[in-house]
Design an enzyme around this catalytic site. Structure first.
Site, PDB file in Angstrom:
ATOM      1  N   PRO A   1       0.786  -1.226   0.000  1.00  0.00           N
ATOM      2  CA  PRO A   1       0.000   0.000   0.000  1.00  0.00           C
ATOM      3  C   PRO A   1       0.821   1.281   0.000  1.00  0.00           C
ATOM      4  O   PRO A   1       1.837   1.380   0.690  1.00  0.00           O
ATOM      5  CB  PRO A   1      -0.822  -0.101   1.290  1.00  0.00           C
ATOM      6  CG  PRO A   1      -0.179  -1.171   2.091  1.00  0.00           C
ATOM      7  CD  PRO A   1       0.494  -2.093   1.128  1.00  0.00           C
ATOM      8  N   ASN A   2       0.332   2.218  -0.800  1.00  0.00           N
ATOM      9  CA  ASN A   2       0.854   3.582  -0.903  1.00  0.00           C
ATOM     10  C   ASN A   2       2.164   3.699  -1.666  1.00  0.00           C
ATOM     11  O   ASN A   2       2.633   4.808  -1.917  1.00  0.00           O
ATOM     12  CB  ASN A   2       0.975   4.247   0.487  1.00  0.00           C
ATOM     13  CG  ASN A   2      -0.373   4.383   1.153  1.00  0.00           C
ATOM     14  OD1 ASN A   2      -1.294   4.908   0.547  1.00  0.00           O
ATOM     15  ND2 ASN A   2      -0.511   3.875   2.358  1.00  0.00           N
TER      16      ASN A   2
ATOM     17  N   ARG B   1       5.534  12.557  -2.555  1.00  0.00           N
ATOM     18  CA  ARG B   1       5.568  13.157  -1.203  1.00  0.00           C
ATOM     19  C   ARG B   1       6.662  12.484  -0.390  1.00  0.00           C
ATOM     20  O   ARG B   1       7.147  11.419  -0.754  1.00  0.00           O
ATOM     21  CB  ARG B   1       4.224  12.905  -0.501  1.00  0.00           C
ATOM     22  CG  ARG B   1       3.108  13.833  -0.939  1.00  0.00           C
ATOM     23  CD  ARG B   1       1.791  13.426  -0.276  1.00  0.00           C
ATOM     24  NE  ARG B   1       1.977  13.014   1.096  1.00  0.00           N
ATOM     25  CZ  ARG B   1       1.302  12.021   1.686  1.00  0.00           C
ATOM     26  NH1 ARG B   1       0.425  11.321   1.009  1.00  0.00           N
ATOM     27  NH2 ARG B   1       1.504  11.718   2.939  1.00  0.00           N
TER      28      ARG B   1
ATOM     29  N   TYR C   1      11.552   8.605   1.650  1.00  0.00           N
ATOM     30  CA  TYR C   1      11.508   7.543   0.635  1.00  0.00           C
ATOM     31  C   TYR C   1      12.313   7.848  -0.626  1.00  0.00           C
ATOM     32  O   TYR C   1      12.353   7.034  -1.546  1.00  0.00           O
ATOM     33  CB  TYR C   1      10.044   7.263   0.255  1.00  0.00           C
ATOM     34  CG  TYR C   1       9.226   6.769   1.436  1.00  0.00           C
ATOM     35  CD1 TYR C   1       9.556   5.583   2.074  1.00  0.00           C
ATOM     36  CD2 TYR C   1       8.145   7.499   1.913  1.00  0.00           C
ATOM     37  CE1 TYR C   1       8.829   5.141   3.170  1.00  0.00           C
ATOM     38  CE2 TYR C   1       7.405   7.067   3.005  1.00  0.00           C
ATOM     39  CZ  TYR C   1       7.755   5.888   3.625  1.00  0.00           C
ATOM     40  OH  TYR C   1       7.051   5.445   4.703  1.00  0.00           O
TER      41      TYR C   1
ATOM     42  N   ASN D   1       8.167  -5.798  -0.908  1.00  0.00           N
ATOM     43  CA  ASN D   1       8.064  -4.612  -0.058  1.00  0.00           C
ATOM     44  C   ASN D   1       6.583  -4.476   0.251  1.00  0.00           C
ATOM     45  O   ASN D   1       5.813  -3.944  -0.556  1.00  0.00           O
ATOM     46  CB  ASN D   1       8.588  -3.352  -0.747  1.00  0.00           C
ATOM     47  CG  ASN D   1       8.499  -2.142   0.178  1.00  0.00           C
ATOM     48  OD1 ASN D   1       7.908  -2.206   1.251  1.00  0.00           O
ATOM     49  ND2 ASN D   1       9.089  -1.032  -0.241  1.00  0.00           N
TER      50      ASN D   1
ATOM     51  N   ALA E   1       3.074  -0.938   4.698  1.00  0.00           N
ATOM     52  CA  ALA E   1       2.613  -1.010   6.095  1.00  0.00           C
ATOM     53  C   ALA E   1       2.133  -2.410   6.489  1.00  0.00           C
ATOM     54  O   ALA E   1       2.132  -2.749   7.680  1.00  0.00           O
ATOM     55  CB  ALA E   1       1.509   0.020   6.327  1.00  0.00           C
TER      56      ALA E   1
ATOM     57  N   GLU F   1      13.043  -9.562   1.394  1.00  0.00           N
ATOM     58  CA  GLU F   1      12.243  -8.410   1.835  1.00  0.00           C
ATOM     59  C   GLU F   1      13.049  -7.131   1.579  1.00  0.00           C
ATOM     60  O   GLU F   1      14.253  -7.091   1.866  1.00  0.00           O
ATOM     61  CB  GLU F   1      11.971  -8.564   3.336  1.00  0.00           C
ATOM     62  CG  GLU F   1      11.235  -7.411   3.968  1.00  0.00           C
ATOM     63  CD  GLU F   1      11.036  -7.625   5.475  1.00  0.00           C
ATOM     64  OE1 GLU F   1      11.574  -8.606   6.046  1.00  0.00           O
ATOM     65  OE2 GLU F   1      10.347  -6.780   6.081  1.00  0.00           O
TER      66      GLU F   1
ATOM     67  N   HIS G   1      12.899  -2.732   1.922  1.00  0.00           N
ATOM     68  CA  HIS G   1      12.270  -1.471   2.318  1.00  0.00           C
ATOM     69  C   HIS G   1      13.139  -0.317   1.857  1.00  0.00           C
ATOM     70  O   HIS G   1      14.375  -0.384   1.983  1.00  0.00           O
ATOM     71  CB  HIS G   1      12.082  -1.379   3.841  1.00  0.00           C
ATOM     72  CG  HIS G   1      11.171  -2.442   4.340  1.00  0.00           C
ATOM     73  ND1 HIS G   1       9.806  -2.371   4.173  1.00  0.00           N
ATOM     74  CD2 HIS G   1      11.426  -3.622   4.942  1.00  0.00           C
ATOM     75  CE1 HIS G   1       9.263  -3.462   4.673  1.00  0.00           C
ATOM     76  NE2 HIS G   1      10.221  -4.242   5.141  1.00  0.00           N
TER      77      HIS G   1
ATOM     78  N   ARG H   1      13.132   4.222  12.483  1.00  0.00           N
ATOM     79  CA  ARG H   1      11.876   4.977  12.464  1.00  0.00           C
ATOM     80  C   ARG H   1      11.028   4.651  13.700  1.00  0.00           C
ATOM     81  O   ARG H   1      11.555   4.193  14.703  1.00  0.00           O
ATOM     82  CB  ARG H   1      11.145   4.700  11.140  1.00  0.00           C
ATOM     83  CG  ARG H   1      12.001   5.123   9.930  1.00  0.00           C
ATOM     84  CD  ARG H   1      11.275   4.955   8.633  1.00  0.00           C
ATOM     85  NE  ARG H   1      10.105   5.822   8.577  1.00  0.00           N
ATOM     86  CZ  ARG H   1       9.134   5.688   7.668  1.00  0.00           C
ATOM     87  NH1 ARG H   1       9.212   4.727   6.751  1.00  0.00           N
ATOM     88  NH2 ARG H   1       8.100   6.505   7.686  1.00  0.00           N
TER      89      ARG H   1
HETATM   90  O1  CA2 Z   1      10.422   1.906   3.652  1.00  0.00           O
HETATM   91  C1  CA2 Z   1       9.600   1.209   3.052  1.00  0.00           C
HETATM   92  O2  CA2 Z   1       9.801   0.748   1.929  1.00  0.00           O
HETATM   93  C2  CA2 Z   1       8.232   0.947   3.700  1.00  0.00           C
HETATM   94  O3  CA2 Z   1       7.836  -0.376   3.353  1.00  0.00           O
HETATM   95  C3  CA2 Z   1       7.278   1.967   3.120  1.00  0.00           C
HETATM   96  C4  CA2 Z   1       5.884   1.941   3.743  1.00  0.00           C
HETATM   97  C5  CA2 Z   1       5.976   1.976   5.261  1.00  0.00           C
HETATM   98  O4  CA2 Z   1       4.687   1.809   5.826  1.00  0.00           O
HETATM   99  C6  CA2 Z   1       6.902   0.907   5.812  1.00  0.00           C
HETATM  100  O5  CA2 Z   1       6.977   1.044   7.212  1.00  0.00           O
HETATM  101  C7  CA2 Z   1       8.284   1.034   5.214  1.00  0.00           C
HETATM  102  C8  CA2 Z   1       5.042   3.132   3.303  1.00  0.00           C
HETATM  103  C9  CA2 Z   1       5.056   3.434   1.857  1.00  0.00           C
HETATM  104  C10 CA2 Z   1       4.366   4.771   1.652  1.00  0.00           C
HETATM  105  O6  CA2 Z   1       5.019   5.440   0.622  1.00  0.00           O
HETATM  106  C11 CA2 Z   1       4.678   6.739   0.389  1.00  0.00           C
HETATM  107  C12 CA2 Z   1       5.448   7.385  -0.523  1.00  0.00           C
HETATM  108  C13 CA2 Z   1       5.195   8.690  -0.828  1.00  0.00           C
HETATM  109  C14 CA2 Z   1       4.153   9.346  -0.198  1.00  0.00           C
HETATM  110  C15 CA2 Z   1       3.379   8.699   0.727  1.00  0.00           C
HETATM  111  C16 CA2 Z   1       3.634   7.383   1.014  1.00  0.00           C
END
Ligand code: CA2
Length: 150
Positions: free
Chosen positions: A11-12, A19, A24, A75, A78, A99, A101, A108
């Site tokens: 997700p996301n 953003r 990221y 990946n 969440a 895996e 990330h 974090r």
């Molecule tokens: O660091 C990673 O790759 C995560 O898997 C990314 C997830 C987060 O919930 C994990 O804890 C770590 C979130 C991805 C959300 O990505 C966004 C990117 C741009 C704007 C908003 C969200």
């Protein structure tokens, strides 16, 4: 025959590059896919990228990977920190699982320190942005024996 690695994104991750670049990076998922495809070709592998915001899709795709793919890169976004369903699906596959990330989840918030996916993964790469996907492919090429001899 070329072995194909299925790369699952949760997700996301479709929002990458729009953003939170301080967490990221500025790569989009499409640019990470592009770089991964090129790296895979150099390693004698193919990749198939998928992304979903829905937990059940990820579970279905892990089940599909058991039968049709040589390895998995995951990946789970969440769902990494919440999904026993995804863990159970991953425990049922007998192909290599890495895996990945983008961010360093251990630096974090506390709730990101625990990963259900890690319980089923052969290895985990975090904190190196999109390059982590390429490193996962490097490792899988060695495991799968796809590297061409010099
Ligand atoms: O660091 C990673 O790759 C995560 O898997 C990314 C997830 C987060 O919930 C994990 O804890 C770590 C979130 C991805 C959300 O990505 C966004 C990117 C741009 C704007 C908003 C969200």
């Amino acid at each position: 025959m070329t072995k194909t690695v299925l790369v699952l994104n949760g997700p996301n991750l479709n929002l990458l590059g729009t953003r939170e670049p301080e967490i990221y990076g500025s790569d989009t998922l499409a640019s990470i896919e592009d770089a991964s495809r090129k790296r895979a070709e150099n390693l004698g592998l193919a990749v198939e990228f998928r992304q979903s915001n829905t937990e059940g899709d990820l579970v279905d795709w892990v089940q599909e990977a058991r039968l049709s793919y040589a390895a998995l890169i995951v990946n789970a976004g969440a769902y990494t920190h919440t999904s026993v369903a995804l863990l159970d699906a991953l425990l049922a596959v007998d192909i290599p699982v890495i895996e990945v990330h983008l961010s360093n989840i251990n630096q974090r918030e506390e709730f990101r320190h625990h990963s259900y996916v890690s319980k089923a993964a052969d290895g985990m790469i975090c904190g190196l942005g999109g390059f982590g996907y390429e490193l996962a492919l490097e490792s899988l090429a060695r495991t799968l024996g796809s590297l061409k001899e010099d």
